[in-house]
Design a protein around this motif. Sequence first.
Motif, mmCIF file in Angstrom:
data_model
loop_
_atom_site.group_PDB
_atom_site.id
_atom_site.type_symbol
_atom_site.label_atom_id
_atom_site.label_comp_id
_atom_site.label_asym_id
_atom_site.label_seq_id
_atom_site.Cartn_x
_atom_site.Cartn_y
_atom_site.Cartn_z
ATOM 1 N N CYS A 57 -7.210 -3.369 3.163
ATOM 2 C CA CYS A 57 -7.348 -4.252 1.855
ATOM 3 C C CYS A 57 -8.797 -4.110 1.563
ATOM 4 N N THR B 113 -10.006 -1.143 0.512
ATOM 5 C CA THR B 113 -9.238 -0.597 -1.027
ATOM 6 C C THR B 113 -10.248 -1.484 -2.179
ATOM 7 N N ASP C 238 0.492 -1.328 -0.007
ATOM 8 C CA ASP C 238 -0.197 0.260 0.013
ATOM 9 C C ASP C 238 0.969 1.575 0.116
#
Lengths: 242, 607
Positions: B307, B310, B181
């Motif tokens: 995650c 996202t 990230d």
Amino acid sequence: MSTAAAWATPPTRTELIENLVSGVDRYNPSNVGILEDYLYHQIRSEEYDCLANLAIVKLYQFNPDLYNPDVVINILIKALTSTPFPDFNLCISLLDDRPANTNPDEPDPLPSLLPVITELHNLLQQCRFPAFWKLYRSERAESLRDNYTVECVGFEDAVRRVVVQTVKAAFKRIGSDRLSTYLNLTGDDLAAYVEKLGWTLDSSSGVISIPPNPDNQIESTVVQENIQLSQLVKVIAHSQVA
Amino acid sequence: MAQQRKALWEADLDEEFHDVDLNLAIGNYGQNGLYDDAQPRIDEATLIAVQQQVAQQAALAAIPDPVKRFIVHFHQAVLDNNLAEITVAYESGWNRLTDKFYAKTEWPEAETIAPLVNDDQIFLILYRELYYRHVYSRLQPDIDDRFHSYENSCELFNYLLNSDGPVPLELPEQWLWDIIDEFIYQFQSFCVWRSKVKSKTDEELMLLVDGSQVWSSYSVLNVLYSLIQKSKINEHILALQQGKSKEEINEIVGEYGSRPLYRMLGYFSLIGLLRVHSLLGDFTLALKVMESVELNQKSPFTRVTACHVTTYYYVGFCYIMLQRYPDAIRAFVSILNFILRMRQYHTRSYQYDQINKTADRMYALFAICNALSPSRVDDNILNVVKERYGEQLAKMSRGEEGLPAFEELFLYACPKFISANPPPYEEAELLQAYIEDPPVEPAQRHLSLFLNDVRAKLPVPTLRSFLKLYTSLDASKLANFLDADEEEMVQQLMVMKQASRSISRVENEKGLLGGQTISTSDLDFVIDVNMVNIAESTVGRRYAGWFIRNTEHAQRVLDTLRNTPLPSFKPAAPTAATPIKDPNASAPANPPRTGGQRVAWGGVKAA
């Protein structure tokens, strides 16, 4: 059937191209020639492969040296006739920060043509078909016609296919005058085109009937709640215990 | 000083650096000759190194004791591959000490703390990963920080990918996600910073000319593709979907993929690709790289909440750019409900703020989708959207004057788009031209493409409001109402028809790009020469969810009551069940009145 899967992977795509589109080889600048050849193949044989063409623009995005305006214009012309799908915008998305044209001997034709192509696209997107044909036949689009669309086999028919898709979804019957302006066809040409589509022209009233399809059959419905047994399992099981 | 130290750094790295191009995956196109000139500087550098050693000893002495102890302890945990201890150090220790000692300054340089960790190069790479992340998040990274954080990332990935065989390192999943990230964040941050030519100093301009390959799109993609290939994550996911056993999977994915470190990095790199491609404006490719991933909350890869969030944000956004609004809505609804459910567990997580911000942007995107393709997928989410973006939602259905609302929400909620290429730093003339006539910013370009589509559909809400009133209507009459030319109005009707159809994924379809044409509107019409015939679908009131929840709630209350012993005398408890039991059985089938209020799934919280 217009499935998106056929759009993402057209049946006409060869294995070589498939490997380029789906693998990491798509980033190798030396493969741009293969993809460009494939584009010209699409231009000649009325095929279309959006993802392969996007791969070309992607290579141009990462390697500005490779940039070839003729190829880009051809890609946009192909994408034009895929409206209402967003292919045209998807291509433009990747055509970002191109370097200013540094070679005065070979002027880049894209900056002058892009506004015309974009306007044509907007007209198609807004279903303003008569206006599309007017602009397309106008002097402003002359260079586009003479240098590009003339090479693109079946371009006008491809535009008509866009029109037909839209018309057959919205109409049960349509006046032939109206359809004539949409397709930019008159008299016998129109009659022949309509016949080929399997639509029927009533010559006395000048009204064309469009066969039923899922989009031009409308029906009022009430969607009722549908309770599945699984939703009630907890409640029923508990009442057994109690 | 900083400048000279940089030379030393490069000299140290020189040999390893030639391997860093990670050409396993997509080749090192145009990246050769990166650090060729470092060699002659070594002698000078050696001299400086001696002087520096002295300075560093002093710096080491100045580090507060708790920080020293923390670093020693952290190092030991990494050496032992003790995941629990690493997690504690990573998630709480580091942040606690940051707040206490380094809220406004950098952590000690890796070189300074090196003696504390026996000069363990691997740990120092990990340490620098945290060091730079702290600089990016709390301070202002300067050009050296930007270049060095890139080099450190390269070293880390080089170590992971180009060692002899898989490395014996183990790290918490959260950290692995943060590594990927942060790598992409720093790339994006660099691209944005790089594109602002005017504010650069001469020194920065010089460095940018030399370091044109630092943070290049190719190098970032290379890392991600290499991790994906090394870990065989796509094969892994496929094998899981085919229900293969653990042994079979290990056989398939090989020595790298069978290790959690590589497996997770591989998966996170897929999400990373989704993000990088979105940032670069390639929305089809972004979804295509996710081909093998199944979007659901049961996958073994969804344990890292950040995650998960996202993933859905970028998938949803890509669908918007593909004008597949129903798919976008489904993605947002699914993850926003997830976030609502998770809220009670996550309020204290250090990522909570970030997740909340992303969620808010997704509510904004949901509002956009709902304006373009109205549907009643989830009243719960729609209610939150009305609360937060009610004003914009109302505007967006008002034709031309709604455009600013679309623009506002799009710019607020879109990803931080970047340009693939740097400004022409190496050619002064072109650079001058660039300054005088800068290209349109990426976000503005994507906005204008998006608004083109919105503009095409502007007449739809007005037409819709008229058609809703009739079952059949003459086209000329409708044109009269609208004060429009009949032919133009018919063309707008075709736009409306088009807007009511969309490509959408159907159940169990493989890949995120697949889909079929579906109807998205409850109002349908067809034109018969000049007569518009209209049909409307209505959704009956939904009771079941409400009753099921409340029945279950009542059962829980009853159970609690039953299990509570009365203090004074023995009760005849079982009889209490009889009157309650009856409504249990009949409630869903025979609903009583609810006062006319619309209640949908999840409309009422069962406490």
